[in-house]
Design a protein around this motif. Structure first.
Motif, PDB file in Angstrom:
ATOM      1  N   PHE A   8     -63.697  20.421  17.424  1.00 39.39           N
ATOM      2  CA  PHE A   8     -62.672  21.042  16.583  1.00 39.39           C
ATOM      3  C   PHE A   8     -63.316  22.022  15.605  1.00 39.39           C
ATOM      4  O   PHE A   8     -62.906  23.178  15.495  1.00 39.39           O
ATOM      5  CB  PHE A   8     -61.875  19.970  15.833  1.00 39.39           C
ATOM      6  N   GLY A   9     -64.343  21.555  14.893  1.00 46.09           N
ATOM      7  CA  GLY A   9     -65.027  22.410  13.926  1.00 46.09           C
ATOM      8  C   GLY A   9     -65.651  23.628  14.577  1.00 46.09           C
ATOM      9  O   GLY A   9     -65.575  24.746  14.040  1.00 46.09           O
ATOM     10  N   LEU A  10     -66.244  23.438  15.751  1.00 45.86           N
ATOM     11  CA  LEU A  10     -66.855  24.563  16.456  1.00 45.86           C
ATOM     12  C   LEU A  10     -65.793  25.586  16.867  1.00 45.86           C
ATOM     13  O   LEU A  10     -66.017  26.793  16.738  1.00 45.86           O
ATOM     14  CB  LEU A  10     -67.631  24.063  17.678  1.00 45.86           C
ATOM     15  N   GLY A  11     -64.653  25.121  17.308  1.00 47.64           N
ATOM     16  CA  GLY A  11     -63.570  26.035  17.675  1.00 47.64           C
ATOM     17  C   GLY A  11     -63.075  26.846  16.485  1.00 47.64           C
ATOM     18  O   GLY A  11     -62.785  28.041  16.610  1.00 47.64           O
ATOM     19  N   VAL A  12     -62.987  26.204  15.335  1.00 52.43           N
ATOM     20  CA  VAL A  12     -62.567  26.901  14.109  1.00 52.43           C
ATOM     21  C   VAL A  12     -63.607  27.959  13.734  1.00 52.43           C
ATOM     22  O   VAL A  12     -63.265  29.105  13.423  1.00 52.43           O
ATOM     23  CB  VAL A  12     -62.357  25.891  12.950  1.00 52.43           C
ATOM     24  N   ILE A  13     -64.878  27.596  13.807  1.00 53.20           N
ATOM     25  CA  ILE A  13     -65.953  28.531  13.456  1.00 53.20           C
ATOM     26  C   ILE A  13     -66.031  29.677  14.460  1.00 53.20           C
ATOM     27  O   ILE A  13     -66.154  30.847  14.073  1.00 53.20           O
ATOM     28  CB  ILE A  13     -67.304  27.782  13.362  1.00 53.20           C
ATOM     29  N   ARG A  47     -57.245  29.731   8.662  1.00 57.09           N
ATOM     30  CA  ARG A  47     -56.742  28.434   8.209  1.00 57.09           C
ATOM     31  C   ARG A  47     -56.550  27.545   9.429  1.00 57.09           C
ATOM     32  O   ARG A  47     -56.557  28.014  10.555  1.00 57.09           O
ATOM     33  CB  ARG A  47     -55.462  28.551   7.402  1.00 57.09           C
ATOM     34  N   VAL A  48     -56.402  26.260   9.171  1.00 54.52           N
ATOM     35  CA  VAL A  48     -56.210  25.289  10.248  1.00 54.52           C
ATOM     36  C   VAL A  48     -54.725  24.967  10.344  1.00 54.52           C
ATOM     37  O   VAL A  48     -54.098  24.604   9.344  1.00 54.52           O
ATOM     38  CB  VAL A  48     -57.035  24.010   9.994  1.00 54.52           C
ATOM     39  N   ALA A  97     -60.200  27.220  19.722  1.00 53.63           N
ATOM     40  CA  ALA A  97     -60.357  28.648  19.464  1.00 53.63           C
ATOM     41  C   ALA A  97     -59.231  29.437  20.129  1.00 53.63           C
ATOM     42  O   ALA A  97     -58.648  30.344  19.512  1.00 53.63           O
ATOM     43  CB  ALA A  97     -61.725  29.125  19.967  1.00 53.63           C
ATOM     44  N   ALA A  98     -58.903  29.090  21.372  1.00 46.35           N
ATOM     45  CA  ALA A  98     -57.811  29.777  22.084  1.00 46.35           C
ATOM     46  C   ALA A  98     -56.502  29.644  21.310  1.00 46.35           C
ATOM     47  O   ALA A  98     -55.730  30.608  21.193  1.00 46.35           O
ATOM     48  CB  ALA A  98     -57.663  29.226  23.497  1.00 46.35           C
ATOM     49  N   GLY A 108     -52.637  33.821  16.015  1.00 52.69           N
ATOM     50  CA  GLY A 108     -52.957  34.946  15.146  1.00 52.69           C
ATOM     51  C   GLY A 108     -53.787  34.554  13.937  1.00 52.69           C
ATOM     52  O   GLY A 108     -53.790  35.266  12.931  1.00 52.69           O
ATOM     53  N   LEU A 109     -54.497  33.442  14.026  1.00 57.55           N
ATOM     54  CA  LEU A 109     -55.293  32.951  12.898  1.00 57.55           C
ATOM     55  C   LEU A 109     -56.775  33.300  13.025  1.00 57.55           C
ATOM     56  O   LEU A 109     -57.546  33.053  12.104  1.00 57.55           O
ATOM     57  CB  LEU A 109     -55.144  31.430  12.768  1.00 57.55           C
ATOM     58  N   ALA A 110     -57.179  33.838  14.172  1.00 59.43           N
ATOM     59  CA  ALA A 110     -58.586  34.133  14.415  1.00 59.43           C
ATOM     60  C   ALA A 110     -58.982  35.451  13.754  1.00 59.43           C
ATOM     61  O   ALA A 110     -58.253  36.437  13.804  1.00 59.43           O
ATOM     62  CB  ALA A 110     -58.855  34.190  15.912  1.00 59.43           C
TER      63      ALA A 110
END
Length: 176
Positions: A84-89, A95-96, A141-142, A148-150
């Motif tokens: 999860f953290g890696l996908g966010v990074i 934001r999550v 990440a997808a 639209g958060l990336a």
């Protein structure tokens, strides 16, 4: 199916009564360390006559009952949070979103095979954690890109390969 889950950290706190007729009980003794587990894998498999699906917060050794070896599952945050953290990074999510957490859970569930279920596992084997985490990271990440958060643009073509390339590998050079 009946599910029993506890995080009481009170050893022997599950009351497993033989009067309950359950075909496939799910027993999750989630407290850590193992000495504080609400019941042991051996107790769960013996009580259920080998029908239980057992997962715990700490590891338990395989247990043999009636000629069949049961490998207790381990249910802890090491499955979801690294990916999860890696996908966010990777995505640079600003934001999550709740949907990202749901996506991580669904990505983990999708990696459990029929073979795992037949062995009484509700999670894929922990020995595959790097592959599991890469797949979860790619899905998270997808979802961040979809929502639209990336902020890391453009969107990588192969998110699994991207996740694998971002992972730390503890390989050390030999200096002798």
């Amino acid at each position: 199916m009946c599910a029993c889950m506890s995080t009481l950290s009170q050893p022997k706190s599950f009351v497993l009564t033989p009067t309950v007729d359950l075909q496939k009980p799910l027993i999750m003794a989630l407290s850590n360390p193992t000495s504080q587990a609400e019941c042991t894998a051996e107790e769960a498999y013996t009580w259920s006559e080998g029908r239980a699906i057992f997962a715990s917060g700490s590891p338990f050794d395989p247990f043999e009952y009636d000629g069949k070896v049961f490998v207790p599952g381990q249910a802890n945050n090491a499955y979801i949070f690294p990916g999860f953290g890696l996908g966010v990074i990777m995505s640079g999510a600003i934001r999550v979103h709740d949907d990202m957490l749901l996506t991580a859970s669904e990505a983990l569930a999708a990696q459990v095979t029929e073979e795992h279920f037949k062995k009484g596992l509700i999670y894929p084997p922990f020995s595959d954690i790097r592959k599991i985490s890469a797949n979860i990271a790619a899905k998270v990440a997808a979802k961040a890109y979809e929502l639209g958060l990336a902020s890391h643009l453009p969107h990588p073509e192969d998110l699994v390969k991207c996740a694998e390339s971002c992972m730390y590998s503890p390989v050390y050079r030999s200096y002798r």
